[in-house]
Scaffold this active site. Sequence first.
Site, PDB file in Angstrom:
ATOM      1  N   GLY A   9      67.490 -71.789  39.686  1.00 24.41           N
ATOM      2  CA  GLY A   9      67.579 -70.859  40.889  1.00 24.41           C
ATOM      3  C   GLY A   9      67.467 -71.493  42.171  1.00 24.41           C
ATOM      4  O   GLY A   9      66.878 -70.900  43.104  1.00 24.41           O
ATOM      5  N   ALA A  10      67.471 -72.935  42.380  1.00 27.36           N
ATOM      6  CA  ALA A  10      66.968 -73.522  43.529  1.00 27.36           C
ATOM      7  C   ALA A  10      68.001 -73.123  44.794  1.00 27.36           C
ATOM      8  O   ALA A  10      67.465 -73.441  45.974  1.00 27.36           O
ATOM      9  CB  ALA A  10      67.196 -75.180  43.391  1.00 27.36           C
ATOM     10  N   GLY A  12      68.563 -70.235  45.474  1.00 27.63           N
ATOM     11  CA  GLY A  12      67.978 -68.951  46.083  1.00 27.63           C
ATOM     12  C   GLY A  12      66.850 -68.759  47.049  1.00 27.63           C
ATOM     13  O   GLY A  12      66.613 -69.955  47.629  1.00 27.63           O
ATOM     14  N   ILE A  14      63.446 -68.044  46.923  1.00 30.51           N
ATOM     15  CA  ILE A  14      62.114 -68.609  46.759  1.00 30.51           C
ATOM     16  C   ILE A  14      62.463 -70.126  46.610  1.00 30.51           C
ATOM     17  O   ILE A  14      61.630 -70.679  46.917  1.00 30.51           O
ATOM     18  CB  ILE A  14      61.629 -68.020  45.295  1.00 30.51           C
ATOM     19  CG1 ILE A  14      61.413 -66.371  45.650  1.00 30.51           C
ATOM     20  CG2 ILE A  14      60.424 -68.833  45.047  1.00 30.51           C
ATOM     21  CD1 ILE A  14      60.781 -65.758  44.492  1.00 30.51           C
ATOM     22  N   GLY A  15      63.567 -70.630  45.895  1.00 23.20           N
ATOM     23  CA  GLY A  15      63.677 -72.023  45.543  1.00 23.20           C
ATOM     24  C   GLY A  15      63.851 -72.700  46.834  1.00 23.20           C
ATOM     25  O   GLY A  15      63.222 -73.639  47.137  1.00 23.20           O
ATOM     26  N   ARG A  90      67.899 -56.783  38.544  1.00 24.15           N
ATOM     27  CA  ARG A  90      68.156 -55.633  37.986  1.00 24.15           C
ATOM     28  C   ARG A  90      69.002 -55.151  38.681  1.00 24.15           C
ATOM     29  O   ARG A  90      68.832 -54.736  40.012  1.00 24.15           O
ATOM     30  CB  ARG A  90      66.868 -54.749  37.697  1.00 24.15           C
ATOM     31  CG  ARG A  90      67.335 -53.574  37.010  1.00 24.15           C
ATOM     32  CD  ARG A  90      65.983 -52.484  37.255  1.00 24.15           C
ATOM     33  NE  ARG A  90      65.002 -52.941  36.453  1.00 24.15           N
ATOM     34  CZ  ARG A  90      64.511 -52.499  35.281  1.00 24.15           C
ATOM     35  NH1 ARG A  90      65.347 -51.194  34.591  1.00 24.15           N
ATOM     36  NH2 ARG A  90      63.596 -52.829  34.318  1.00 24.15           N
ATOM     37  N   ASN A 103      68.586 -61.581  30.659  1.00 24.66           N
ATOM     38  CA  ASN A 103      67.422 -62.752  30.822  1.00 24.66           C
ATOM     39  C   ASN A 103      67.223 -63.635  29.604  1.00 24.66           C
ATOM     40  O   ASN A 103      66.905 -64.636  29.784  1.00 24.66           O
ATOM     41  CB  ASN A 103      66.253 -62.237  31.690  1.00 24.66           C
ATOM     42  CG  ASN A 103      66.494 -62.091  33.002  1.00 24.66           C
ATOM     43  OD1 ASN A 103      66.709 -62.881  33.695  1.00 24.66           O
ATOM     44  ND2 ASN A 103      66.571 -61.023  33.487  1.00 24.66           N
ATOM     45  N   GLY A 128      60.901 -65.980  37.749  1.00 22.80           N
ATOM     46  CA  GLY A 128      62.031 -65.174  37.596  1.00 22.80           C
ATOM     47  C   GLY A 128      61.454 -63.969  36.614  1.00 22.80           C
ATOM     48  O   GLY A 128      61.037 -64.187  35.617  1.00 22.80           O
ATOM     49  N   ASP A 157      50.039 -62.003  42.501  1.00 23.95           N
ATOM     50  CA  ASP A 157      49.191 -60.814  42.560  1.00 23.95           C
ATOM     51  C   ASP A 157      47.656 -61.034  42.748  1.00 23.95           C
ATOM     52  O   ASP A 157      47.225 -60.405  43.491  1.00 23.95           O
ATOM     53  CB  ASP A 157      49.447 -60.141  41.062  1.00 23.95           C
ATOM     54  CG  ASP A 157      50.704 -60.125  40.510  1.00 23.95           C
ATOM     55  OD1 ASP A 157      51.705 -59.635  41.341  1.00 23.95           O
ATOM     56  OD2 ASP A 157      51.424 -60.525  39.803  1.00 23.95           O
ATOM     57  N   HIS A 185      53.175 -59.116  34.698  1.00 25.02           N
ATOM     58  CA  HIS A 185      53.516 -59.108  36.204  1.00 25.02           C
ATOM     59  C   HIS A 185      54.134 -57.887  36.611  1.00 25.02           C
ATOM     60  O   HIS A 185      55.658 -58.221  36.402  1.00 25.02           O
ATOM     61  CB  HIS A 185      53.980 -60.470  36.727  1.00 25.02           C
ATOM     62  CG  HIS A 185      54.772 -60.385  37.986  1.00 25.02           C
ATOM     63  ND1 HIS A 185      53.883 -60.363  39.147  1.00 25.02           N
ATOM     64  CD2 HIS A 185      56.017 -60.529  38.334  1.00 25.02           C
ATOM     65  CE1 HIS A 185      54.774 -60.332  40.279  1.00 25.02           C
ATOM     66  NE2 HIS A 185      55.879 -60.455  39.569  1.00 25.02           N
TER      67      HIS A 185
HETATM   68  P1  NDP Z   1      64.674 -65.044  44.569  1.00 21.21           P
HETATM   69  O1  NDP Z   1      64.619 -66.739  44.768  1.00 21.21           O
HETATM   70  O2  NDP Z   1      64.376 -64.150  45.830  1.00 21.21           O
HETATM   71  O3  NDP Z   1      63.968 -64.697  43.243  1.00 21.21           O
HETATM   72  C1  NDP Z   1      64.002 -65.272  42.381  1.00 21.21           C
HETATM   73  C2  NDP Z   1      63.241 -64.808  41.212  1.00 21.21           C
HETATM   74  O4  NDP Z   1      61.968 -64.702  41.439  1.00 21.21           O
HETATM   75  C3  NDP Z   1      63.638 -62.996  40.791  1.00 21.21           C
HETATM   76  O5  NDP Z   1      63.806 -63.044  39.537  1.00 21.21           O
HETATM   77  C4  NDP Z   1      62.664 -62.410  41.547  1.00 21.21           C
HETATM   78  O6  NDP Z   1      62.195 -61.143  40.543  1.00 21.21           O
HETATM   79  C5  NDP Z   1      61.358 -63.415  40.916  1.00 21.21           C
HETATM   80  N1  NDP Z   1      60.181 -63.092  41.798  1.00 21.21           N
HETATM   81  C6  NDP Z   1      59.101 -63.114  41.187  1.00 21.21           C
HETATM   82  N2  NDP Z   1      58.053 -62.971  42.058  1.00 21.21           N
HETATM   83  C7  NDP Z   1      58.387 -62.433  42.850  1.00 21.21           C
HETATM   84  C8  NDP Z   1      58.115 -61.919  44.259  1.00 21.21           C
HETATM   85  N3  NDP Z   1      56.757 -61.656  44.286  1.00 21.21           N
HETATM   86  N4  NDP Z   1      58.875 -61.630  45.306  1.00 21.21           N
HETATM   87  C9  NDP Z   1      60.312 -61.727  45.199  1.00 21.21           C
HETATM   88  N5  NDP Z   1      60.703 -62.140  44.243  1.00 21.21           N
HETATM   89  C10 NDP Z   1      59.936 -62.641  42.841  1.00 21.21           C
HETATM   90  O7  NDP Z   1      66.210 -64.825  44.464  1.00 21.21           O
HETATM   91  P2  NDP Z   1      67.555 -65.082  44.829  1.00 21.21           P
HETATM   92  O8  NDP Z   1      68.569 -63.844  44.190  1.00 21.21           O
HETATM   93  O9  NDP Z   1      67.750 -65.296  46.226  1.00 21.21           O
HETATM   94  O10 NDP Z   1      67.802 -66.178  43.897  1.00 21.21           O
HETATM   95  C11 NDP Z   1      68.027 -66.487  42.575  1.00 21.21           C
HETATM   96  C12 NDP Z   1      68.849 -67.839  42.234  1.00 21.21           C
HETATM   97  O11 NDP Z   1      68.815 -67.843  41.067  1.00 21.21           O
HETATM   98  C13 NDP Z   1      70.327 -67.605  42.911  1.00 21.21           C
HETATM   99  O12 NDP Z   1      70.560 -68.805  43.549  1.00 21.21           O
HETATM  100  C14 NDP Z   1      71.097 -67.569  41.506  1.00 21.21           C
HETATM  101  O13 NDP Z   1      72.190 -68.262  41.514  1.00 21.21           O
HETATM  102  C15 NDP Z   1      70.072 -68.355  40.586  1.00 21.21           C
HETATM  103  N6  NDP Z   1      70.188 -68.259  39.052  1.00 21.21           N
HETATM  104  C16 NDP Z   1      70.110 -69.183  38.316  1.00 21.21           C
HETATM  105  C17 NDP Z   1      70.252 -69.006  36.840  1.00 21.21           C
HETATM  106  C18 NDP Z   1      70.054 -70.272  36.258  1.00 21.21           C
HETATM  107  O14 NDP Z   1      69.593 -71.637  36.666  1.00 21.21           O
HETATM  108  N7  NDP Z   1      70.476 -70.464  35.072  1.00 21.21           N
HETATM  109  C19 NDP Z   1      70.335 -67.934  36.337  1.00 21.21           C
HETATM  110  C20 NDP Z   1      70.346 -66.642  37.268  1.00 21.21           C
HETATM  111  C21 NDP Z   1      70.105 -66.810  38.470  1.00 21.21           C
HETATM  112  P3  NDP Z   1      63.063 -59.730  41.201  1.00 21.21           P
HETATM  113  O15 NDP Z   1      64.210 -59.824  40.986  1.00 21.21           O
HETATM  114  O16 NDP Z   1      62.218 -58.655  40.350  1.00 21.21           O
HETATM  115  O17 NDP Z   1      62.557 -59.529  42.695  1.00 21.21           O
END
Ligand code: NDP
Length: 329
Positions: A9-10, A12, A14-15, A90, A103, A128, A157, A185
């Site tokens: 998810g790099a 995204g 957080i990445g 979700r 997931n 995630g 947390d 969590h």
């Molecule tokens: P984020 O980078 O914002 O979040 C990523 C994950 O971290 C989510 O599941 C999120 O949970 C979780 N998380 C844990 N703690 C926290 C917190 N305190 N605050 C916010 N999030 C938290 O999500 P993006 O949508 O920006 O990026 C996700 C990326 O992952 C996308 O680029 C997508 O393409 C990629 N992806 C990659 C996969 C793979 O490599 N196989 C599979 C699926 C997605 P929550 O949703 O509950 O906030």
Amino acid sequence: MTTTITITGAGGQIGYALLFRIAAGDLLGPDEKVRLRLLEIPQGLGAAEGAALELQDGAFGLLEHVEVTDDAAVGFDGTDLALLVGARPRGPGMERADLLAANAGIFGPQGAAIAANAASGVRVTVVGNPANTNALIASAAADGVPAERFTALTRLDENRARAQLAQTLGVPVHTVRRVPIWGNHSATQFPDISHATVGGKPVGDALEQIVGDVPAWLDQTFIPRVAKRGAEIIQVRGSSSVASAASATIDHVRDWVQGTDDWTSAGVVSHGEYGVPAGLISSFPVRSVDGEWRIVEGLELSDWARARVDASVAELVDEREAVRALGML
Ligand code: NDP
């Protein structure tokens, strides 16, 4: 030495926040070179490639190489540290079983790819959500990798809990220690101040002078504020917490690799400690010694604290059952 680090998810949010902290040496210190592998799904590749270009432009002295891929075998090849950030969020109207199934379809194959391709001492940190159960799914699919190498992030947390306590007491956050998170969590998590210290002294008296009825403050103010902090951030900022989540991920992995001088919190596999069913990945008070998380044992839990721990652990049991019912464990 060079450490290979995989971030899923790099592309995204957080990445994006994590990559630059790692490249700057915040994770492993100023002497350890890093090789980054950014693993994405095909739709996320563009964002990850853009981040890789920016990493190049950062001219980081410690950054040896960056690779972007959507192939898990390539992404986890030789990896020492796997940060599993990408997860299926979700969606509207999505049932919990659908979320767990989606997931499981991500974390099961990633666990298998880690077992097949990663370095023998690989350490895995799941960010995630649902992080604890995603870690369990990945671990179950990772034949031959000890379950102790799969962890879930609950450090954010704990950081939030320590920050709330410090703010209430009007003291610097570094003086507040031993505030472990127990359980999942999720909204059921239990931030536990029973053994907390401020400036080395028990926190109870100082807190009573400020808030009066400590049990009522814990139930009505402190615990809900910590558990719902993510929603508060979304409301104020207009989007979810990102930099603080990345920062807590750095704290977790750094402490795991470098060791701790006191307790912290991490989702780690239970061997039955504190009555938590063996095999669950639950948050506990932990220390990191010789590169391994060790659960702090022998702590007294009041009936009130016990009930809180049990409620959160019951949720983890339910999640495990739901994944089993889907035939994914
Ligand atoms: P984020 O980078 O914002 O979040 C990523 C994950 O971290 C989510 O599941 C999120 O949970 C979780 N998380 C844990 N703690 C926290 C917190 N305190 N605050 C916010 N999030 C938290 O999500 P993006 O949508 O920006 O990026 C996700 C990326 O992952 C996308 O680029 C997508 O393409 C990629 N992806 C990659 C996969 C793979 O490599 N196989 C599979 C699926 C997605 P929550 O949703 O509950 O906030």
